[in-house]
Motif scaffolding. Sequence first.
Motif, PDB file in Angstrom:
ATOM      1  N   LEU A  96       0.841  -1.195   0.000  1.00  0.00           N
ATOM      2  CA  LEU A  96       0.000   0.000   0.000  1.00  0.00           C
ATOM      3  C   LEU A  96       0.876   1.245   0.000  1.00  0.00           C
ATOM      4  CD1 LEU A  96      -2.768  -0.875   2.644  1.00  0.00           C
ATOM      5  CD2 LEU A  96      -3.000  -0.821   0.158  1.00  0.00           C
ATOM      6  N   LEU A  97       0.287   2.342  -0.476  1.00  0.00           N
ATOM      7  CA  LEU A  97       0.922   3.651  -0.428  1.00  0.00           C
ATOM      8  C   LEU A  97       0.310   4.409   0.735  1.00  0.00           C
ATOM      9  CD1 LEU A  97       2.638   5.976  -1.596  1.00  0.00           C
ATOM     10  CD2 LEU A  97       0.690   6.516  -3.070  1.00  0.00           C
ATOM     11  N   PHE A 109      -3.606   4.394  -0.075  1.00  0.00           N
ATOM     12  CA  PHE A 109      -4.094   4.176  -1.435  1.00  0.00           C
ATOM     13  C   PHE A 109      -3.522   2.875  -1.981  1.00  0.00           C
ATOM     14  CE2 PHE A 109      -3.954   8.831  -1.002  1.00  0.00           C
ATOM     15  CZ  PHE A 109      -5.268   9.147  -1.306  1.00  0.00           C
ATOM     16  N   ASN A 110      -4.286   2.259  -2.879  1.00  0.00           N
ATOM     17  CA  ASN A 110      -3.737   1.171  -3.677  1.00  0.00           C
ATOM     18  C   ASN A 110      -2.766   1.849  -4.641  1.00  0.00           C
ATOM     19  OD1 ASN A 110      -3.279  -0.650  -5.849  1.00  0.00           O
ATOM     20  ND2 ASN A 110      -5.140  -1.753  -5.330  1.00  0.00           N
ATOM     21  N   PRO A 111      -1.494   1.440  -4.670  1.00  0.00           N
ATOM     22  CA  PRO A 111      -0.502   2.160  -5.484  1.00  0.00           C
ATOM     23  C   PRO A 111      -0.517   1.838  -6.970  1.00  0.00           C
ATOM     24  CG  PRO A 111       0.559   0.381  -4.332  1.00  0.00           C
ATOM     25  CD  PRO A 111      -0.882   0.387  -3.872  1.00  0.00           C
ATOM     26  N   THR A 112      -1.567   1.196  -7.464  1.00  0.00           N
ATOM     27  CA  THR A 112      -1.644   0.872  -8.884  1.00  0.00           C
ATOM     28  C   THR A 112      -2.206   2.054  -9.663  1.00  0.00           C
ATOM     29  OG1 THR A 112      -2.074  -1.436  -8.351  1.00  0.00           O
ATOM     30  CG2 THR A 112      -2.588  -0.732 -10.579  1.00  0.00           C
ATOM     31  N   PRO A 149      -2.439  11.014 -18.253  1.00  0.00           N
ATOM     32  CA  PRO A 149      -3.443  10.219 -18.960  1.00  0.00           C
ATOM     33  C   PRO A 149      -4.318   9.322 -18.078  1.00  0.00           C
ATOM     34  CG  PRO A 149      -1.316   9.174 -19.173  1.00  0.00           C
ATOM     35  CD  PRO A 149      -1.089  10.482 -18.451  1.00  0.00           C
ATOM     36  N   SER A 150      -4.078   9.266 -16.771  1.00  0.00           N
ATOM     37  CA  SER A 150      -4.873   8.361 -15.939  1.00  0.00           C
ATOM     38  C   SER A 150      -6.352   8.731 -16.021  1.00  0.00           C
ATOM     39  CB  SER A 150      -4.415   8.412 -14.484  1.00  0.00           C
ATOM     40  OG  SER A 150      -5.210   7.519 -13.719  1.00  0.00           O
ATOM     41  N   PRO A 151      -7.222   7.736 -16.288  1.00  0.00           N
ATOM     42  CA  PRO A 151      -8.648   8.007 -16.423  1.00  0.00           C
ATOM     43  C   PRO A 151      -9.395   8.082 -15.098  1.00  0.00           C
ATOM     44  CG  PRO A 151      -8.241   5.695 -16.808  1.00  0.00           C
ATOM     45  CD  PRO A 151      -6.899   6.342 -16.587  1.00  0.00           C
ATOM     46  N   ALA A 152      -8.728   7.719 -13.994  1.00  0.00           N
ATOM     47  CA  ALA A 152      -9.423   7.655 -12.710  1.00  0.00           C
ATOM     48  C   ALA A 152      -8.438   7.943 -11.579  1.00  0.00           C
ATOM     49  CB  ALA A 152     -10.038   6.263 -12.527  1.00  0.00           C
ATOM     50  N   PRO A 153      -8.964   8.281 -10.403  1.00  0.00           N
ATOM     51  CA  PRO A 153      -8.084   8.517  -9.253  1.00  0.00           C
ATOM     52  C   PRO A 153      -7.540   7.205  -8.688  1.00  0.00           C
ATOM     53  CG  PRO A 153     -10.365   8.681  -8.584  1.00  0.00           C
ATOM     54  CD  PRO A 153     -10.364   8.506 -10.083  1.00  0.00           C
ATOM     55  N   LEU A 154      -6.574   7.334  -7.791  1.00  0.00           N
ATOM     56  CA  LEU A 154      -6.100   6.170  -7.053  1.00  0.00           C
ATOM     57  C   LEU A 154      -7.213   5.713  -6.115  1.00  0.00           C
ATOM     58  CD1 LEU A 154      -2.491   7.300  -6.041  1.00  0.00           C
ATOM     59  CD2 LEU A 154      -3.138   5.757  -7.896  1.00  0.00           C
ATOM     60  N   LYS A 155      -7.298   4.404  -5.890  1.00  0.00           N
ATOM     61  CA  LYS A 155      -8.334   3.873  -4.994  1.00  0.00           C
ATOM     62  C   LYS A 155      -7.865   3.995  -3.553  1.00  0.00           C
ATOM     63  CE  LYS A 155     -10.209   0.650  -8.310  1.00  0.00           C
ATOM     64  NZ  LYS A 155     -10.434  -0.739  -8.684  1.00  0.00           N
ATOM     65  N   GLU A 156      -8.687   4.691  -2.751  1.00  0.00           N
ATOM     66  CA  GLU A 156      -8.357   4.839  -1.336  1.00  0.00           C
ATOM     67  C   GLU A 156      -8.659   3.540  -0.603  1.00  0.00           C
ATOM     68  OE1 GLU A 156      -9.101   7.842   2.435  1.00  0.00           O
ATOM     69  OE2 GLU A 156      -9.948   8.346   0.477  1.00  0.00           O
ATOM     70  N   VAL A 157      -7.816   3.204   0.351  1.00  0.00           N
ATOM     71  CA  VAL A 157      -7.989   2.018   1.179  1.00  0.00           C
ATOM     72  C   VAL A 157      -8.299   2.521   2.593  1.00  0.00           C
ATOM     73  CG1 VAL A 157      -6.838  -0.030   2.114  1.00  0.00           C
ATOM     74  CG2 VAL A 157      -6.385   0.684  -0.239  1.00  0.00           C
ATOM     75  N   PRO A 158      -9.398   2.056   3.202  1.00  0.00           N
ATOM     76  CA  PRO A 158      -9.754   2.550   4.534  1.00  0.00           C
ATOM     77  C   PRO A 158      -8.763   2.105   5.617  1.00  0.00           C
ATOM     78  CG  PRO A 158     -11.331   0.876   3.797  1.00  0.00           C
ATOM     79  CD  PRO A 158     -10.376   1.105   2.673  1.00  0.00           C
TER      80      PRO A 158
END
Length: 169
Positions: A96-97, A109-112, A149-158
């Motif tokens: 994780l980030l 965040f998920n670092p992908t 170019p990323s189409p979406a934000p990073l996914k937050e991890v609770p």
Amino acid sequence: MGEPPVALPPLVPPVHRGPRPGPLGGGRRQVGQDVRVDRRTLLCGALLLTTAACGTSSNTRKPGPGSAKPGDRLAAIADIPVGAGVLVDVATDGQLLLVRPTADVIKAFNPTCPHAGSVVNPPTKATPITCPTHHSEFDSTTGAVRSGPSPAPLKEVPITLTSQDIHLA
């Protein structure tokens, strides 16, 4: 009969005529002689060099919480510098980030990168979260795309915070 044959000095290598069998199918060639390598030889050589350069890794960590369960400790709060972030290993197979944009805010965040699937670089005091592949930049507080170019934000991890530690929620 005749004169004895003259021997070459020992420092001069013998001249080989034509290719000699070997692992890459070639032999010694004269300077200026065409070198032709077939596709199979080239790919095998590239694979060999890649394996030698990268080594064989048993790292099977994947971006995200992996097999971690809610309540698992991720890191100490003191290990995350204010204004920066770190990649942390989670359980036996995750990563994780963790970022700390201010002294009282910590996010995970998920670092992908959603664009190409690369693992993003953690932010520093001078740089935002960035993808090394196509240079997308993400906000340290929300994970939102700032540029690229990323189409979406990073996914937050609770996560949850205790007085000293960060835990998976």
